[in-house]
Design a protein around this motif. Sequence first.
Motif, PDB file in Angstrom:
ATOM      1  N   VAL A 228      -4.511  24.522  37.843  1.00 15.18           N
ATOM      2  CA  VAL A 228      -4.121  23.907  39.101  1.00 15.18           C
ATOM      3  C   VAL A 228      -5.347  23.952  40.009  1.00 15.18           C
ATOM      4  CG1 VAL A 228      -3.229  26.105  40.024  1.00 15.18           C
ATOM      5  CG2 VAL A 228      -2.507  23.946  41.032  1.00 15.18           C
ATOM      6  N   ILE A 229      -5.605  22.845  40.701  1.00  8.79           N
ATOM      7  CA  ILE A 229      -6.774  22.744  41.586  1.00  8.79           C
ATOM      8  C   ILE A 229      -6.274  22.817  43.020  1.00  8.79           C
ATOM      9  CG2 ILE A 229      -8.812  21.409  42.203  1.00  8.79           C
ATOM     10  CD1 ILE A 229      -8.460  19.888  39.543  1.00  8.79           C
ATOM     11  N   LEU A 230      -6.652  23.870  43.723  1.00 12.44           N
ATOM     12  CA  LEU A 230      -6.195  24.091  45.093  1.00 12.44           C
ATOM     13  C   LEU A 230      -7.274  23.638  46.065  1.00 12.44           C
ATOM     14  CD1 LEU A 230      -4.576  27.623  44.675  1.00 12.44           C
ATOM     15  CD2 LEU A 230      -3.479  25.383  44.536  1.00 12.44           C
ATOM     16  N   LEU A 231      -6.936  22.695  46.941  1.00 11.97           N
ATOM     17  CA  LEU A 231      -7.844  22.232  47.977  1.00 11.97           C
ATOM     18  C   LEU A 231      -7.649  23.128  49.188  1.00 11.97           C
ATOM     19  CD1 LEU A 231      -7.169  19.654  46.115  1.00 11.97           C
ATOM     20  CD2 LEU A 231      -8.162  18.350  47.987  1.00 11.97           C
ATOM     21  N   THR A 232      -8.604  24.003  49.428  1.00  6.00           N
ATOM     22  CA  THR A 232      -8.483  24.999  50.488  1.00  6.00           C
ATOM     23  C   THR A 232      -9.078  24.459  51.783  1.00  6.00           C
ATOM     24  OG1 THR A 232     -10.566  26.034  49.840  1.00  6.00           O
ATOM     25  CG2 THR A 232      -8.555  26.881  48.828  1.00  6.00           C
ATOM     26  N   GLY A 233      -8.607  25.012  52.896  1.00  5.62           N
ATOM     27  CA  GLY A 233      -9.087  24.593  54.198  1.00  5.62           C
ATOM     28  C   GLY A 233      -8.239  25.193  55.293  1.00  5.62           C
ATOM     29  N   THR A 234      -8.172  24.500  56.418  1.00  4.82           N
ATOM     30  CA  THR A 234      -7.450  24.970  57.589  1.00  4.82           C
ATOM     31  C   THR A 234      -6.336  23.990  57.931  1.00  4.82           C
ATOM     32  OG1 THR A 234      -8.969  23.804  59.041  1.00  4.82           O
ATOM     33  CG2 THR A 234      -9.526  26.089  58.492  1.00  4.82           C
ATOM     34  N   PRO A 235      -5.366  24.408  58.765  1.00  5.05           N
ATOM     35  CA  PRO A 235      -4.272  23.492  59.101  1.00  5.05           C
ATOM     36  C   PRO A 235      -4.721  22.135  59.647  1.00  5.05           C
ATOM     37  CG  PRO A 235      -3.671  25.717  59.691  1.00  5.05           C
ATOM     38  CD  PRO A 235      -5.106  25.785  59.260  1.00  5.05           C
ATOM     39  N   PRO A 236      -5.717  22.055  60.559  1.00  2.88           N
ATOM     40  CA  PRO A 236      -6.127  20.723  61.020  1.00  2.88           C
ATOM     41  C   PRO A 236      -6.697  19.830  59.910  1.00  2.88           C
ATOM     42  CG  PRO A 236      -6.880  22.403  62.546  1.00  2.88           C
ATOM     43  CD  PRO A 236      -6.390  23.120  61.320  1.00  2.88           C
ATOM     44  N   GLU A 237      -7.211  20.440  58.851  1.00  2.00           N
ATOM     45  CA  GLU A 237      -7.771  19.664  57.742  1.00  2.00           C
ATOM     46  C   GLU A 237      -6.717  19.227  56.727  1.00  2.00           C
ATOM     47  OE1 GLU A 237     -12.194  21.703  57.377  1.00  2.00           O
ATOM     48  OE2 GLU A 237     -10.470  22.717  56.485  1.00  2.00           O
ATOM     49  N   GLN A 238      -5.504  19.753  56.822  1.00  2.00           N
ATOM     50  CA  GLN A 238      -4.495  19.526  55.794  1.00  2.00           C
ATOM     51  C   GLN A 238      -4.183  18.043  55.549  1.00  2.00           C
ATOM     52  OE1 GLN A 238      -3.358  21.236  53.477  1.00  2.00           O
ATOM     53  NE2 GLN A 238      -1.351  20.461  52.866  1.00  2.00           N
ATOM     54  N   PRO A 239      -4.029  17.198  56.571  1.00  2.00           N
ATOM     55  CA  PRO A 239      -3.760  15.786  56.271  1.00  2.00           C
ATOM     56  C   PRO A 239      -4.860  15.138  55.427  1.00  2.00           C
ATOM     57  CG  PRO A 239      -3.231  16.273  58.552  1.00  2.00           C
ATOM     58  CD  PRO A 239      -3.939  17.476  58.013  1.00  2.00           C
ATOM     59  N   TRP A 240      -6.111  15.467  55.746  1.00  2.00           N
ATOM     60  CA  TRP A 240      -7.227  14.929  54.952  1.00  2.00           C
ATOM     61  C   TRP A 240      -7.200  15.482  53.537  1.00  2.00           C
ATOM     62  CZ3 TRP A 240     -12.278  17.741  54.358  1.00  2.00           C
ATOM     63  CH2 TRP A 240     -13.192  17.004  53.603  1.00  2.00           C
ATOM     64  N   LEU A 241      -6.978  16.782  53.385  1.00  2.00           N
ATOM     65  CA  LEU A 241      -6.919  17.379  52.047  1.00  2.00           C
ATOM     66  C   LEU A 241      -5.785  16.765  51.231  1.00  2.00           C
ATOM     67  CD1 LEU A 241      -7.473  21.151  52.956  1.00  2.00           C
ATOM     68  CD2 LEU A 241      -9.186  19.491  52.191  1.00  2.00           C
ATOM     69  N   ARG A 242      -4.658  16.505  51.890  1.00  2.00           N
ATOM     70  CA  ARG A 242      -3.533  15.890  51.180  1.00  2.00           C
ATOM     71  C   ARG A 242      -3.891  14.478  50.714  1.00  2.00           C
ATOM     72  NH1 ARG A 242       0.158  16.593  54.913  1.00  2.00           N
ATOM     73  NH2 ARG A 242       0.857  18.618  54.185  1.00  2.00           N
ATOM     74  N   ARG A 243      -4.636  13.736  51.533  1.00  2.00           N
ATOM     75  CA  ARG A 243      -5.068  12.397  51.123  1.00  2.00           C
ATOM     76  C   ARG A 243      -5.978  12.458  49.905  1.00  2.00           C
ATOM     77  NH1 ARG A 243      -5.711  11.634  56.737  1.00  2.00           N
ATOM     78  NH2 ARG A 243      -7.992  11.747  56.580  1.00  2.00           N
ATOM     79  N   LEU A 244      -6.891  13.434  49.874  1.00  2.00           N
ATOM     80  CA  LEU A 244      -7.774  13.583  48.717  1.00  2.00           C
ATOM     81  C   LEU A 244      -6.962  13.892  47.463  1.00  2.00           C
ATOM     82  CD1 LEU A 244     -10.776  15.674  50.139  1.00  2.00           C
ATOM     83  CD2 LEU A 244     -10.673  13.206  49.760  1.00  2.00           C
ATOM     84  N   ALA A 245      -6.010  14.810  47.588  1.00  2.00           N
ATOM     85  CA  ALA A 245      -5.191  15.178  46.429  1.00  2.00           C
ATOM     86  C   ALA A 245      -4.408  13.974  45.912  1.00  2.00           C
ATOM     87  CB  ALA A 245      -4.252  16.323  46.797  1.00  2.00           C
ATOM     88  N   ARG A 246      -3.821  13.206  46.833  1.00  2.00           N
ATOM     89  CA  ARG A 246      -3.054  12.033  46.405  1.00  2.00           C
ATOM     90  C   ARG A 246      -3.956  10.991  45.756  1.00  2.00           C
ATOM     91  NH1 ARG A 246       0.077  12.381  51.407  1.00  2.00           N
ATOM     92  NH2 ARG A 246      -1.352  10.838  52.278  1.00  2.00           N
ATOM     93  N   ALA A 247      -5.144  10.774  46.336  1.00  2.00           N
ATOM     94  CA  ALA A 247      -6.054   9.758  45.805  1.00  2.00           C
ATOM     95  C   ALA A 247      -6.544  10.102  44.409  1.00  2.00           C
ATOM     96  CB  ALA A 247      -7.240   9.573  46.747  1.00  2.00           C
ATOM     97  N   SER A 248      -6.578  11.389  44.080  1.00  2.00           N
ATOM     98  CA  SER A 248      -7.041  11.790  42.747  1.00  2.00           C
ATOM     99  C   SER A 248      -6.052  11.390  41.657  1.00  2.00           C
ATOM    100  CB  SER A 248      -7.264  13.300  42.694  1.00  2.00           C
ATOM    101  OG  SER A 248      -6.025  14.012  42.669  1.00  2.00           O
ATOM    102  N   GLY A 249      -4.800  11.205  42.029  1.00  2.00           N
ATOM    103  CA  GLY A 249      -3.781  10.898  41.043  1.00  2.00           C
ATOM    104  C   GLY A 249      -3.424  12.057  40.141  1.00  2.00           C
ATOM    105  N   LEU A 250      -3.831  13.260  40.521  1.00  2.00           N
ATOM    106  CA  LEU A 250      -3.618  14.442  39.686  1.00  2.00           C
ATOM    107  C   LEU A 250      -2.465  15.282  40.228  1.00  2.00           C
ATOM    108  CD1 LEU A 250      -7.354  15.562  39.305  1.00  2.00           C
ATOM    109  CD2 LEU A 250      -5.984  14.336  37.595  1.00  2.00           C
ATOM    110  N   ALA A 251      -1.470  15.506  39.425  1.00  2.00           N
ATOM    111  CA  ALA A 251      -0.395  16.418  39.834  1.00  2.00           C
ATOM    112  C   ALA A 251      -0.920  17.832  40.007  1.00  2.00           C
ATOM    113  CB  ALA A 251       0.724  16.396  38.794  1.00  2.00           C
ATOM    114  N   ALA A 252      -2.017  18.151  39.314  1.00  2.00           N
ATOM    115  CA  ALA A 252      -2.590  19.499  39.395  1.00  2.00           C
ATOM    116  C   ALA A 252      -3.303  19.751  40.708  1.00  2.00           C
ATOM    117  CB  ALA A 252      -3.558  19.715  38.234  1.00  2.00           C
ATOM    118  N   ALA A 253      -3.671  18.706  41.473  1.00  2.00           N
ATOM    119  CA  ALA A 253      -4.406  18.862  42.729  1.00  2.00           C
ATOM    120  C   ALA A 253      -3.429  19.077  43.872  1.00  2.00           C
ATOM    121  CB  ALA A 253      -5.274  17.638  42.980  1.00  2.00           C
TER     122      ALA A 253
END
Length: 349
Positions: A228-253
């Motif tokens: 599982v690939i965890l995109l770490t960061g802070t609460p203000p960064e979460q929307p951006w991190l979520r966009r990256l995870a979705r764009a990857s198309g990976l359920a593991a992200a």
Amino acid sequence: MPTAPPRPLVVRFGALGDMVLLTPLLALLRQRYGVAPDVLSAGAWTPPLYADHPDVHQMLLLGSRKRPYWSDPRQWRAVAQLRATGPRPVYVCDELATAPLARLLARAGFAADEVLWVGAHRECARPHWVDRWLAFGVLDAPRWPGAAQAAVAAAPRLLVSAAAAADCAAWLTARGFGARPLLLLHAGNKRTLKRGGARGRLGDSKAWPDARWVALLRAMHARVPEAVILLTGTPPEQPWLRRLARASGLAAAQAIGDDLPLPRLLALQARATGMISVDTGPAHSAAALGCPLLVLYGAASAAAWLPRSAQDSPVLWRGGADAGCQRLLETSVEEAVAAWQALPLRTPT
């Protein structure tokens, strides 16, 4: 005057990475004086970072150092605490002897011959911050000469408490990740935090186009498909991190910036198989906890800022001033992927 110097005080107002890099100095002073030093600092990250650390006796925290003393109860409390300890050697890790800090130390009762300012000692001007702090730590304040000399590892040391490890294990189990290897990606930095979103990343030397982060996520998955690939960061960064995870198309992200207190981040780094990070604080804590690490630099120099591991875990880097780069944009995704493929990973436990 006592026959042996009392507990030293270390003054450092730094970001997360700065406080990680300070730990070799704290270890050296503990060896020299026979007791763990106190630390005067600021920032909510410092107490959890140093919680239960054997080289830290007590944390004293200020708020804003720019506020006038008469209007700041946190400065009053710090001065009262320092006065109660009596005379002792003081190691100030700010480069310049700033007037507000000098006045605060004077209010706390420290005489000039008790205080060492790192910026006043050319012999401490070493390229890497860890080496700078170790050169500083062998010096004696004039009033407190003769402390024993010692040698410590020239790499930071951090600990994960049993409570933090248990919290992390329970959190992973609740999310269904308990039995899977962990890979970590930390794409943001303090500029991302302060401004947020794509607009905030303009002019940031550590910024990369989202498409490159997505390609890197896919390369991480291709190398360890069961992780599982965890995109770490802070609460203000979460929307951006979520966009990256979705764009990857990976359920593991999975983006976890909104559910990542510092003790949990440290516990994740202590067990992760590997991590990729821009040049920022969590990269230093990862290396200190033995996590194999690839660091991507913007304009900074790896000669000064490369994370170090006391556990001899591998640390690779790309970009930065030492490679003739001023922006992370000058590092291609192909270079980053090749470095990721070359990074020796930790065997999952």
